[in-house]
Enzyme design. Structure first.
Site, short mmCIF file in Angstrom:
data_model
loop_
_atom_site.label_atom_id
_atom_site.label_comp_id
_atom_site.label_asym_id
_atom_site.label_seq_id
_atom_site.Cartn_x
_atom_site.Cartn_y
_atom_site.Cartn_z
N SER A 20 0.86 -1.18 0.00
CA SER A 20 0.00 0.00 0.00
C SER A 20 0.90 1.23 0.00
O SER A 20 1.57 1.52 1.00
CB SER A 20 -0.89 0.00 1.24
OG SER A 20 -1.36 1.32 1.45
N HIS A 45 -1.22 -1.54 -4.27
CA HIS A 45 -2.49 -1.13 -3.68
C HIS A 45 -2.46 0.39 -3.50
O HIS A 45 -1.56 0.94 -2.85
CB HIS A 45 -2.65 -1.84 -2.33
CG HIS A 45 -3.93 -1.58 -1.62
ND1 HIS A 45 -5.07 -2.34 -1.82
CD2 HIS A 45 -4.26 -0.66 -0.68
CE1 HIS A 45 -6.04 -1.90 -1.04
NE2 HIS A 45 -5.58 -0.87 -0.33
N ASP A 47 -4.58 3.73 -2.17
CA ASP A 47 -5.66 4.12 -1.26
C ASP A 47 -6.14 5.54 -1.56
O ASP A 47 -5.43 6.51 -1.28
CB ASP A 47 -5.16 4.05 0.18
CG ASP A 47 -4.97 2.61 0.61
OD1 ASP A 47 -5.96 1.87 0.64
OD2 ASP A 47 -3.82 2.22 0.90
N MET A 49 -8.65 8.51 -0.71
CA MET A 49 -9.48 8.97 0.42
C MET A 49 -10.00 10.37 0.13
O MET A 49 -9.25 11.21 -0.38
CB MET A 49 -8.64 9.02 1.69
CG MET A 49 -8.03 7.68 2.06
SD MET A 49 -7.09 7.83 3.58
CE MET A 49 -6.37 6.20 3.67
N HIS A 78 -8.28 1.20 -4.15
CA HIS A 78 -9.24 1.09 -3.04
C HIS A 78 -9.89 2.46 -2.85
O HIS A 78 -9.25 3.39 -2.36
CB HIS A 78 -8.45 0.64 -1.80
CG HIS A 78 -9.24 0.56 -0.54
ND1 HIS A 78 -8.66 0.34 0.69
CD2 HIS A 78 -10.58 0.66 -0.30
CE1 HIS A 78 -9.59 0.31 1.62
NE2 HIS A 78 -10.76 0.51 1.06
N MET A 80 -11.96 4.86 -1.05
CA MET A 80 -12.60 5.23 0.22
C MET A 80 -13.25 6.58 0.01
O MET A 80 -12.81 7.61 0.55
CB MET A 80 -11.54 5.27 1.33
CG MET A 80 -11.09 3.90 1.74
SD MET A 80 -9.57 3.93 2.70
CE MET A 80 -8.41 3.75 1.38
N MET A 149 -11.65 -5.29 5.41
CA MET A 149 -10.87 -4.32 6.19
C MET A 149 -10.67 -4.85 7.61
O MET A 149 -11.62 -5.23 8.30
CB MET A 149 -11.62 -2.98 6.29
CG MET A 149 -11.72 -2.20 4.99
SD MET A 149 -10.15 -1.86 4.19
CE MET A 149 -9.33 -0.85 5.43
N ASP A 184 -6.86 -5.98 4.57
CA ASP A 184 -6.23 -4.67 4.54
C ASP A 184 -6.29 -4.01 5.91
O ASP A 184 -7.39 -3.71 6.41
CB ASP A 184 -6.96 -3.81 3.49
CG ASP A 184 -6.33 -2.45 3.27
OD1 ASP A 184 -5.28 -2.17 3.85
OD2 ASP A 184 -6.92 -1.68 2.47
C1 DX5 Z 1 -6.32 2.11 5.38
C2 DX5 Z 1 -5.87 1.66 4.01
C3 DX5 Z 1 -4.75 0.70 4.01
C4 DX5 Z 1 -3.49 1.15 4.70
C5 DX5 Z 1 -2.94 -0.06 5.37
O1 DX5 Z 1 -7.47 2.85 5.25
O2 DX5 Z 1 -6.93 1.05 3.30
O3 DX5 Z 1 -4.47 0.17 2.72
O4 DX5 Z 1 -2.52 1.72 3.87
O5 DX5 Z 1 -1.86 0.33 6.13
P1 DX5 Z 1 -1.24 -0.58 7.26
O6 DX5 Z 1 -0.66 -1.79 6.58
O7 DX5 Z 1 -0.18 0.33 7.83
O8 DX5 Z 1 -2.31 -0.92 8.23
ZN ZN Z 2 -6.46 0.05 1.36
#
Ligand code: DX5
Ligand code: ZN
Length: 234
Positions: A20, A45, A47, A49, A78, A80, A149, A184
């Protein structure tokens, strides 16, 4: 590459670790990507947001597009975000190969999953720790990937929540072996084995990976623990 051959390639390569990039050194993203490629990563991956569905902002379409220019690895995006339907085509055009949406913002996700597939990407659904796993059962036939998650979406570096384990097992039971089952949040050397035993085969790792000096050694260790734990189940 077609969705079917992408998903088939990912199946063959399981167990997989998906770095990620949220926890990478963003001043040197290209260098970080070269390092995870050299370490043997087969997927990235990303993320996204929006500061609305989750209380944090990360990056969006231009950054996905920039990352697409510097790597051939499949991009597992991903989302969010509160209104994913507004952005599926733009993220696909930016280079996303897998697009995962949260069931909390799309309680009837089938049309969106179908749209993702029709755009030529693999379709994923995900759910936060408080959301009951039963909510996604009906949409499994329209998913290539389920992302469970194991922390509340929004931040890297949080502690693994074991409620994810039962959900992984349920989704694997319902979805069968063909489903890519990802976990994740808080995935590290202590938690990966339990996730693999519960049925996960795609392990997203952010802070645990990017805090290492040697990404290759870490990826090999995570993969070895995942395999050992799965083999122990059979
Ligand atoms: C959190 C993300 C993850 C995050 C995981 O909202 O979806 O992908 O980067 O990070 P770690 O491995 O540090 O929990
Ligand atoms: Zn993620």
């Amino acid at each position: 590459m077609s969705v079917a051959s992408l998903v088939a390639d990912l199946h063959t390569a399981r167990p997989l670790v998906a770095p990620s990039l949220l926890s990478c050194d963003f001043a040197n993203v290209e260098r970080e990507i070269r390092k995870v490629e050299a370490a043997g990563a087969k997927i990235l991956h990303l993320d996204v947001m929006d500061g609305h569905f989750v209380p944090n902002l990360s990056f969006g379409i231009p950054v996905v597009k920039a990352i697409r220019r510097v790597t051939e690895l499949p991009l597992d995006v991903h989302l969010m975000i509160s209104e994913p339907w507004r952005y599926l085509a733009p993220f696909r055009e930016a280079g996303a190969d897998l697009l995962t949406i949260h069931i909390e913002v799309a309680p009837e996700p089938q049309p969106l999953l179908e749209e993702i597939r029709s755009l030529g990407a693999a379709a994923g659904i995900t759910l936060n720790p408080p959301t009951p796993v039963e909510t996604l059962r009906d949409c499994l036939p329209y998913c290539d990937l389920v992302l469970v998650m194991s922390v509340m979406a929004g931040f890297g570096g949080q502690e693994f929540e074991p409620v994810a384990l039962k959900k992984l097992a349920a989704v694997r039971r319902w979805g069968g072996e063909d489903l890519l089952l990802s976990v994740d949040g808080g995935v590290n050397l202590d938690t990966v084995g339990r996730c693999a035993a519960a049925g996960a085969d795609l392990f997203v790792t952010g802070s645990a990976l990017f805090s290492q000096d040697d990404y290759g050694a870490f990826l090999r260790q995570v993969t070895r623990l995942a395999k050992a734990s799965k083999d122990g189940q059979n």
